[in-house]
Design a protein around this motif. Structure first.
Motif, short mmCIF file in Angstrom:
data_model
loop_
_atom_site.label_atom_id
_atom_site.label_comp_id
_atom_site.label_asym_id
_atom_site.label_seq_id
_atom_site.Cartn_x
_atom_site.Cartn_y
_atom_site.Cartn_z
N ILE A 15 0.84 -1.20 0.00
CA ILE A 15 0.00 0.00 0.00
C ILE A 15 0.87 1.25 0.00
CG2 ILE A 15 -1.84 1.25 1.17
CD1 ILE A 15 -2.50 -1.44 2.59
N LEU A 16 0.67 2.09 -1.01
CA LEU A 16 1.40 3.34 -1.10
C LEU A 16 0.47 4.50 -0.76
CD1 LEU A 16 3.35 2.82 -4.45
CD2 LEU A 16 4.11 2.34 -2.13
N PHE A 17 1.00 5.47 -0.05
CA PHE A 17 0.28 6.70 0.25
C PHE A 17 0.88 7.79 -0.62
CE2 PHE A 17 -0.20 10.53 3.06
CZ PHE A 17 -1.57 10.68 2.85
N VAL A 18 0.06 8.44 -1.42
CA VAL A 18 0.52 9.44 -2.38
C VAL A 18 -0.02 10.80 -1.95
CG1 VAL A 18 0.63 10.08 -4.81
CG2 VAL A 18 0.42 7.67 -4.18
N LYS A 19 0.89 11.79 -1.88
CA LYS A 19 0.50 13.16 -1.49
C LYS A 19 0.91 14.12 -2.60
CE LYS A 19 2.90 13.52 2.34
NZ LYS A 19 3.37 13.97 3.67
N ASN A 20 0.42 15.34 -2.49
CA ASN A 20 0.72 16.43 -3.40
C ASN A 20 0.14 16.21 -4.80
OD1 ASN A 20 1.77 19.04 -3.65
ND2 ASN A 20 3.58 18.30 -4.70
N LEU A 21 -1.00 15.54 -4.86
CA LEU A 21 -1.68 15.35 -6.13
C LEU A 21 -2.51 16.59 -6.46
CD1 LEU A 21 -3.03 11.74 -5.55
CD2 LEU A 21 -1.37 12.41 -7.30
N TYR A 23 -5.80 18.51 -7.28
CA TYR A 23 -7.18 18.27 -6.83
C TYR A 23 -8.06 17.78 -7.98
CZ TYR A 23 -6.31 20.65 -2.37
OH TYR A 23 -5.85 21.00 -1.13
N ASN A 24 -7.62 17.97 -9.22
CA ASN A 24 -8.40 17.57 -10.38
C ASN A 24 -8.03 16.19 -10.92
OD1 ASN A 24 -9.72 20.11 -10.37
ND2 ASN A 24 -7.95 21.00 -11.42
N VAL A 25 -7.10 15.51 -10.30
CA VAL A 25 -6.67 14.20 -10.79
C VAL A 25 -7.81 13.19 -10.67
CG1 VAL A 25 -5.73 13.28 -8.62
CG2 VAL A 25 -4.73 12.58 -10.80
N THR A 26 -7.87 12.27 -11.63
CA THR A 26 -8.90 11.23 -11.62
C THR A 26 -8.27 9.88 -11.27
OG1 THR A 26 -8.64 10.67 -13.95
CG2 THR A 26 -10.20 12.45 -13.41
N SER A 27 -9.11 8.95 -10.85
CA SER A 27 -8.62 7.60 -10.57
C SER A 27 -8.04 6.96 -11.82
CB SER A 27 -9.76 6.72 -10.04
OG SER A 27 -10.18 7.19 -8.78
N GLU A 28 -8.65 7.23 -12.97
CA GLU A 28 -8.16 6.66 -14.24
C GLU A 28 -6.74 7.14 -14.54
OE1 GLU A 28 -11.21 8.22 -13.97
OE2 GLU A 28 -12.35 6.34 -13.87
N LEU A 45 -8.96 7.50 -3.80
CA LEU A 45 -8.64 8.91 -3.99
C LEU A 45 -9.34 9.74 -2.92
CD1 LEU A 45 -7.14 10.74 -6.01
CD2 LEU A 45 -9.23 10.82 -7.37
N GLY A 46 -8.58 10.57 -2.23
CA GLY A 46 -9.17 11.41 -1.18
C GLY A 46 -10.10 12.45 -1.79
N ASN A 47 -11.32 12.54 -1.26
CA ASN A 47 -12.26 13.52 -1.80
C ASN A 47 -12.86 14.42 -0.71
OD1 ASN A 47 -13.95 11.69 -0.62
ND2 ASN A 47 -14.94 11.03 -2.50
N ALA A 48 -12.55 14.17 0.52
CA ALA A 48 -13.02 15.04 1.61
C ALA A 48 -12.11 16.27 1.69
CB ALA A 48 -13.01 14.28 2.94
N GLN A 49 -12.57 17.28 2.38
CA GLN A 49 -11.81 18.52 2.49
C GLN A 49 -10.38 18.29 2.99
OE1 GLN A 49 -12.81 21.51 1.51
NE2 GLN A 49 -11.00 22.61 2.21
N ASN A 50 -10.23 17.42 3.99
CA ASN A 50 -8.90 17.21 4.58
C ASN A 50 -8.09 16.10 3.90
OD1 ASN A 50 -10.65 15.26 5.51
ND2 ASN A 50 -9.64 15.06 7.49
N ARG A 52 -8.16 15.78 0.24
CA ARG A 52 -7.97 16.11 -1.17
C ARG A 52 -6.48 16.20 -1.47
NH1 ARG A 52 -11.38 21.07 -2.97
NH2 ARG A 52 -10.50 20.44 -4.94
N GLY A 53 -6.10 15.75 -2.66
CA GLY A 53 -4.70 15.78 -3.05
C GLY A 53 -3.91 14.58 -2.56
N THR A 54 -4.63 13.58 -2.01
CA THR A 54 -3.97 12.36 -1.54
C THR A 54 -4.67 11.14 -2.13
OG1 THR A 54 -5.34 12.08 0.43
CG2 THR A 54 -3.36 13.45 0.66
N ALA A 55 -3.97 10.02 -2.10
CA ALA A 55 -4.56 8.76 -2.57
C ALA A 55 -3.80 7.60 -1.94
CB ALA A 55 -4.48 8.65 -4.09
N PHE A 56 -4.48 6.47 -1.85
CA PHE A 56 -3.85 5.20 -1.50
C PHE A 56 -3.86 4.35 -2.76
CE2 PHE A 56 -5.22 6.48 2.75
CZ PHE A 56 -4.08 6.22 3.47
N VAL A 57 -2.72 3.75 -3.07
CA VAL A 57 -2.60 2.84 -4.21
C VAL A 57 -2.21 1.49 -3.65
CG1 VAL A 57 -1.42 2.36 -6.39
CG2 VAL A 57 -1.87 4.74 -5.71
N VAL A 58 -3.04 0.48 -3.91
CA VAL A 58 -2.80 -0.87 -3.39
C VAL A 58 -2.42 -1.78 -4.56
CG1 VAL A 58 -3.75 -2.81 -2.09
CG2 VAL A 58 -4.54 -0.47 -1.61
N TYR A 59 -1.22 -2.32 -4.50
CA TYR A 59 -0.73 -3.24 -5.52
C TYR A 59 -1.01 -4.68 -5.12
CZ TYR A 59 1.83 0.30 -8.16
OH TYR A 59 2.16 1.37 -8.95
#
Length: 121
Positions: A15-21, A23-28, A45-50, A52-59
């Protein structure tokens, strides 16, 4: 196995935690970028106010996650430099149990709700 390999293995996971994305990035778009390194089980993909700009990627495979983390940390994606880290649930639990609640605001708000009536008594 050397001691440095064992130490590295303890923090590496699927599981990777990605920051600094953006706000307009899509899952695709994230699937396209991170999928170059291996089979992805899930992207959150984080979509709540706190969050946004983050995601978890699970390989599916830990080696694919390691390669993606090594190659994409600091990578310029949509004019932003990505911060890619291994998810460390132990540190998240430690942070929230110490009352800082930085990464788990739901836990913090629940604690605030339960402690408010006690203060009024």
């Amino acid at each position: 196995m050397s001691t440095s390999s064992r130490k590295l293995q303890s923090e590496i996971n699927r599981i990777l935690f990605v920051k600094n994305l953006s706000y307009n990035v899509t899952s695709e778009e994230l699937y396209d970028l991170f999928g170059k390194f291996g089979s992805i089980r899930q992207i959150r993909l984080g979509n709540a106010q706190n969050t946004r700009g983050t995601a978890f990627v699970v390989y599916d495979d830990i080696q694919d996650a390691k390669m993606a983390c090594d190659k994409l940390s600091g990578f310029n994606f949509q004019n932003r430099y990505l911060v890619v880290l291994y998810h460390q649930p132990d540190k998240v639990a430690q942070t929230t149990s110490q009352g800082q609640g930085v990464t788990n605001t739901e836990h913090k708000s629940m604690a605030d709700n339960t402690s408010t009536p006690r203060r009024q008594i």
